[in-house]
Write a protein that holds these residues in place. Structure first.
Motif, short mmCIF file in Angstrom:
data_model
loop_
_atom_site.label_atom_id
_atom_site.label_comp_id
_atom_site.label_asym_id
_atom_site.label_seq_id
_atom_site.Cartn_x
_atom_site.Cartn_y
_atom_site.Cartn_z
N ARG A 1 6.06 6.18 -8.90
CA ARG A 1 6.41 5.33 -7.37
C ARG A 1 5.52 4.04 -7.82
NH1 ARG A 1 8.45 7.51 -2.29
NH2 ARG A 1 9.51 9.22 -2.65
N LYS A 2 4.82 4.21 -8.25
CA LYS A 2 3.47 3.06 -7.99
C LYS A 2 3.65 2.24 -9.24
CE LYS A 2 0.67 4.01 -4.72
NZ LYS A 2 -0.42 2.71 -3.67
N LEU A 3 4.28 2.86 -10.59
CA LEU A 3 4.74 2.02 -11.54
C LEU A 3 5.75 1.14 -11.81
CD1 LEU A 3 4.00 4.59 -14.22
CD2 LEU A 3 2.82 2.29 -14.19
N LEU A 4 6.72 2.02 -10.96
CA LEU A 4 8.38 1.21 -9.96
C LEU A 4 8.27 0.11 -9.30
CD1 LEU A 4 11.38 1.31 -9.92
CD2 LEU A 4 11.46 3.17 -8.19
N ASP B 1 -1.80 -3.65 -3.85
CA ASP B 1 -2.47 -3.50 -2.33
C ASP B 1 -2.99 -1.57 -2.57
OD1 ASP B 1 -3.28 -2.80 -0.27
OD2 ASP B 1 -2.41 -3.86 1.01
N GLU B 2 -3.79 -1.60 -3.25
CA GLU B 2 -4.28 0.11 -3.88
C GLU B 2 -3.27 0.82 -4.56
OE1 GLU B 2 -6.20 2.60 -0.92
OE2 GLU B 2 -6.65 1.20 0.68
N PRO B 3 -2.92 0.18 -6.05
CA PRO B 3 -1.58 0.28 -6.78
C PRO B 3 -2.51 1.67 -7.29
CG PRO B 3 -3.31 -1.61 -7.72
CD PRO B 3 -3.59 -0.99 -6.49
N LEU B 4 -3.20 1.81 -7.35
CA LEU B 4 -3.84 3.07 -7.83
C LEU B 4 -4.04 4.86 -6.71
CD1 LEU B 4 -6.31 1.51 -10.38
CD2 LEU B 4 -4.28 2.32 -10.54
N ALA B 5 -3.86 4.24 -5.30
CA ALA B 5 -3.90 5.07 -4.59
C ALA B 5 -2.48 6.51 -4.66
CB ALA B 5 -3.48 4.67 -3.11
N GLY B 6 -3.43 8.04 -5.48
CA GLY B 6 -2.21 9.08 -5.14
C GLY B 6 -1.54 8.93 -6.97
N VAL B 7 -2.60 8.07 -7.14
CA VAL B 7 -2.16 8.21 -9.40
C VAL B 7 -2.86 9.31 -10.26
CG1 VAL B 7 -1.66 7.10 -11.09
CG2 VAL B 7 -0.99 5.70 -8.64
N ASN B 8 -2.23 9.77 -10.65
CA ASN B 8 -2.48 10.97 -11.70
C ASN B 8 -3.67 10.10 -12.74
OD1 ASN B 8 -1.98 10.93 -14.21
ND2 ASN B 8 0.34 11.91 -12.86
N PRO B 9 -4.68 10.66 -13.40
CA PRO B 9 -5.51 10.33 -14.00
C PRO B 9 -4.34 9.59 -15.28
CG PRO B 9 -6.43 12.30 -13.49
CD PRO B 9 -5.48 12.07 -12.68
N ALA C 1 15.04 6.27 -15.71
CA ALA C 1 16.55 4.63 -15.40
C ALA C 1 16.88 5.81 -13.76
CB ALA C 1 16.32 4.49 -16.24
N ALA C 2 17.96 7.20 -14.29
CA ALA C 2 18.27 7.63 -13.74
C ALA C 2 18.44 8.29 -12.82
CB ALA C 2 19.53 8.41 -15.01
N SER C 3 16.93 8.66 -12.53
CA SER C 3 16.39 9.33 -11.42
C SER C 3 16.44 8.34 -9.87
CB SER C 3 14.59 9.92 -11.77
OG SER C 3 14.62 10.52 -13.23
N TYR C 4 16.57 8.72 -8.99
CA TYR C 4 16.69 8.96 -7.61
C TYR C 4 15.40 7.93 -7.32
CZ TYR C 4 21.49 9.56 -6.64
OH TYR C 4 22.71 9.43 -7.37
N ALA C 5 14.62 6.95 -7.42
CA ALA C 5 13.18 6.38 -6.65
C ALA C 5 13.18 7.43 -5.56
CB ALA C 5 13.21 5.19 -5.96
N GLY C 6 13.45 8.30 -4.39
CA GLY C 6 12.66 9.52 -4.18
C GLY C 6 12.50 11.04 -4.25
N THR C 7 12.77 10.77 -5.44
CA THR C 7 12.39 12.12 -6.25
C THR C 7 11.06 11.69 -6.75
OG1 THR C 7 13.45 11.28 -8.47
CG2 THR C 7 14.55 13.17 -6.87
N LEU C 8 11.28 10.29 -7.89
CA LEU C 8 9.25 9.73 -8.23
C LEU C 8 8.50 10.45 -7.20
CD1 LEU C 8 10.48 6.31 -9.48
CD2 LEU C 8 11.22 8.57 -10.22
N SER C 9 7.36 10.97 -8.87
CA SER C 9 6.07 11.39 -8.06
C SER C 9 5.48 10.13 -7.28
CB SER C 9 5.42 11.58 -8.96
OG SER C 9 4.45 10.99 -10.26
N GLY C 10 4.29 10.08 -6.97
CA GLY C 10 3.50 8.87 -6.31
C GLY C 10 2.95 8.16 -7.16
N GLY C 11 2.48 8.42 -7.99
CA GLY C 11 2.39 7.45 -9.31
C GLY C 11 3.78 6.70 -9.61
N GLN D 1 0.58 -0.87 -0.19
CA GLN D 1 -0.02 0.01 -0.05
C GLN D 1 0.70 0.97 0.04
OE1 GLN D 1 -2.89 -1.00 2.98
NE2 GLN D 1 -3.77 1.70 2.78
N ILE D 2 1.72 0.89 0.61
CA ILE D 2 2.32 2.14 0.60
C ILE D 2 4.25 1.75 -0.11
CG2 ILE D 2 4.05 3.85 1.93
CD1 ILE D 2 1.58 3.27 4.44
N ALA D 3 4.35 2.28 -0.89
CA ALA D 3 5.31 1.33 -2.07
C ALA D 3 6.39 1.86 -1.09
CB ALA D 3 6.11 2.93 -3.24
N ARG D 4 7.73 0.75 -1.39
CA ARG D 4 8.43 0.63 -0.97
C ARG D 4 10.29 0.02 -1.39
NH1 ARG D 4 7.22 -4.03 3.81
NH2 ARG D 4 5.85 -3.44 4.92
#
Ligand SMILES: Nc1ncnc2c1ncn2[C@@H]1O[C@H](COP(=O)(O)OP(=O)(O)OP(=O)(O)O)[C@@H](O)[C@H]1O
Ligand SMILES: [Mg+2]
Length: 282
Positions: free
Chosen positions: A186-189, A205-213, A174-184, A112-115
Motif C-alpha cells: 500500500r505504501k508503494l502504491l 508521512d511515515e512511508p516506511l511504517a509497517g513495511v517489511n525490510p 496491477a489487477a489486484s484490489y488495493a484493499g487486498t495489498l499488504s501494508g508495505g 500517514q494512513i494510506a488513502r
C-alpha cells in the motif's frame, strides 16, 4: 555526497550557477515555511515553525508522537489552512490554496494512513491519480496535450501508469484490489500515486511504517533514484537509523515547535534534541 548537497544551500535560498559560470544567483528554495501555526481548540499543534527544504535534498522531519509533523504537512499541502504563517513553493505564496491547486503546482504528499481506493485495482488507482503534464520529469510528455486526441492521451496515461508500476516493482499487482495489498505494498502504491502527479517536491508521512525490510530497502532505493532525477523529498520517519543514514538535513519538532535543524551529525549531538527526544537512543 550528502554533505555536498547540503553544502549547496544557503540561509536565504538555493545557489544556482547560470550559463555564465561566474554568475551565481540565489533562487528561492522549493519549499519555505515561515512562522507556521495551527490550533485545534485549545491545542497548539504547530507553534510558529519555520524551515526551508532545499532542492534535490532528502530532508528528514522528526519528533515524538504529537509533535505536529503531520499537522505541518496538512498545513503545507492545503488539507488545513494555517492559523498563521506562510508556505512558499518555488518562491510563490501558496498559503491556504486548495490541495488540488497545490498538487497541480508540483507539491504533493503521501498520508500517514494510506488513502488508496480499496475497491479499485492498483491499475485503476493509478489511472485515477491526477496525472501531471508539467514538462520535464521522469515521465516527460513530448506532445502538448491540446494536439493529442483523447485516445492518444489515454494511451499515454496507460503507458505512464505501467512505467510507474514497473519502477516501483508492483506491476504484478496491477489487477489486484488495493484493499487486498499488504501494508508495505500500500505504501508503494501511495508513493506511485503521488508520483503520477509529476511533482517537484514530495512530502512523505511515515512511508516506511509497517513495511517489511525488503520493501523498505526497495522504497528507499526508489526515493534515492528519484532524487538523482531532481526530485526533492521531505520525510517524516520515526526510525532514526533511516533518518541519519539517508537524509542530509534533519528538522526536529517537539510540542509544535522547531527544536533544532542541521545535519544528522549535528542533530545527534544536539543536547536539546537528546534531552527532549532521542534520549537513550543515542
Ligand atoms: N484534527 C485534529 N483535532 C484536534 N487535535 C488534533 C488534530 N490533529 C492533530 N491534533 C493534535 O495536534 C497535535 C499534533 O498532532 P500531529 O498528528 O500533527 O503529530 P505528529 O507529529 O504527526 O505525531 P505522530 O508521530 O504520532 O504521527 C497532537 O496533540 C494531536 O492530538
Ligand atoms: Mg503524524
Amino acid at each position: 555526497m550528502s554533505e555536498q548537497a547540503a553544502g549547496s544551500a544557503t540561509e536565504t535560498g538555493d545557489r544556482t550557477t547560470t550559463g555564465d559560470e561566474s554568475t551565481v544567483v540565489d533562487s528561492p528554495p522549493p519549499l519555505r515555511v515561515t512562522d507556521l501555526e495551527k490550533h485545534f481548540g485549545g491545542i497548539t499543534a504547530v507553534d510558529g515553525v519555520s524551515f526551508d527544504v532545499h532542492e534535490g535534498t532528502l530532508t528528514g522531519l522528526i519528533g515524538p508522537n504529537g509533535a505536529g509533523k503531520s499537522t505541518a504537512f496538512d498545513c503545507i499541502t492545503g488539507v488545513y489552512t494555517p492559523d498563521a504563517g506562510t508556505v512558499e513553493f518555488n518562491g510563490e505564496d501558496i498559503t491556504g490554496l486548495e490541495p488540488f491547486e497545490i498538487c497541480n503546482r508540483g507539491l504533493v504528499r503521501t498520508f500517514q494512513i494510506a488513502r488508496e481506493l480499496e475497491k479499485m485495482t492498483v491499475l485503476e488507482n493509478l489511472m485515477l491519480a491526477p496525472a501531471g503534464q508539467r514538462g520535464e520529469s521522469l515521465w516527460q510528455s513530448v506532445t502538448p496535450i491540446a494536439r493529442r486526441g483523447v485516445a492518444a492521451e489515454e494511451r499515454e496515461l496507460r503507458e505512464r501508469v505501467w512505467e510507474t508500476l514497473e519502477f516501483f516493482e508492483i506491476d504484478h499487482l496491477a489487477a489486484s484490489y488495493a484493499g487486498t495489498l499488504s501494508g508495505g505494498q500500500r505504501k508503494l502504491l501511495e508513493l506511485s500515486r503521488a508520483l503520477m502527479t509529476d511533482p517537484d517536491v514530495v512530502l512523505l508521512d511515515e512511508p516506511l511504517a509497517g513495511v517489511n525490510p525488503s520493501l523498505e530497502k526497495k522504497l528507499l532505493e526508489r526515493i534515492h533514484d528519484l532524487r538523482e532525477e531532481g526530485y526533492t523529498f521531505l520525510l517524516v520517519e520515526h526510525d532514526m537509523d533511516v533518518i541519519m543514514t539517508h537524509c542530509e538535513r534533519v528538522i526536529v519538532m517537539h510540542q509544535g515547535r522547531k527544536l533544532a535543524e542541521g545535519t544528522p551529525a549535528e542533530i545527534t549531538s544536539n543536547e536539546r534534541v537528546i534531552d527532549a527526544y532521542l534520549g537513550g537512543e543515542v
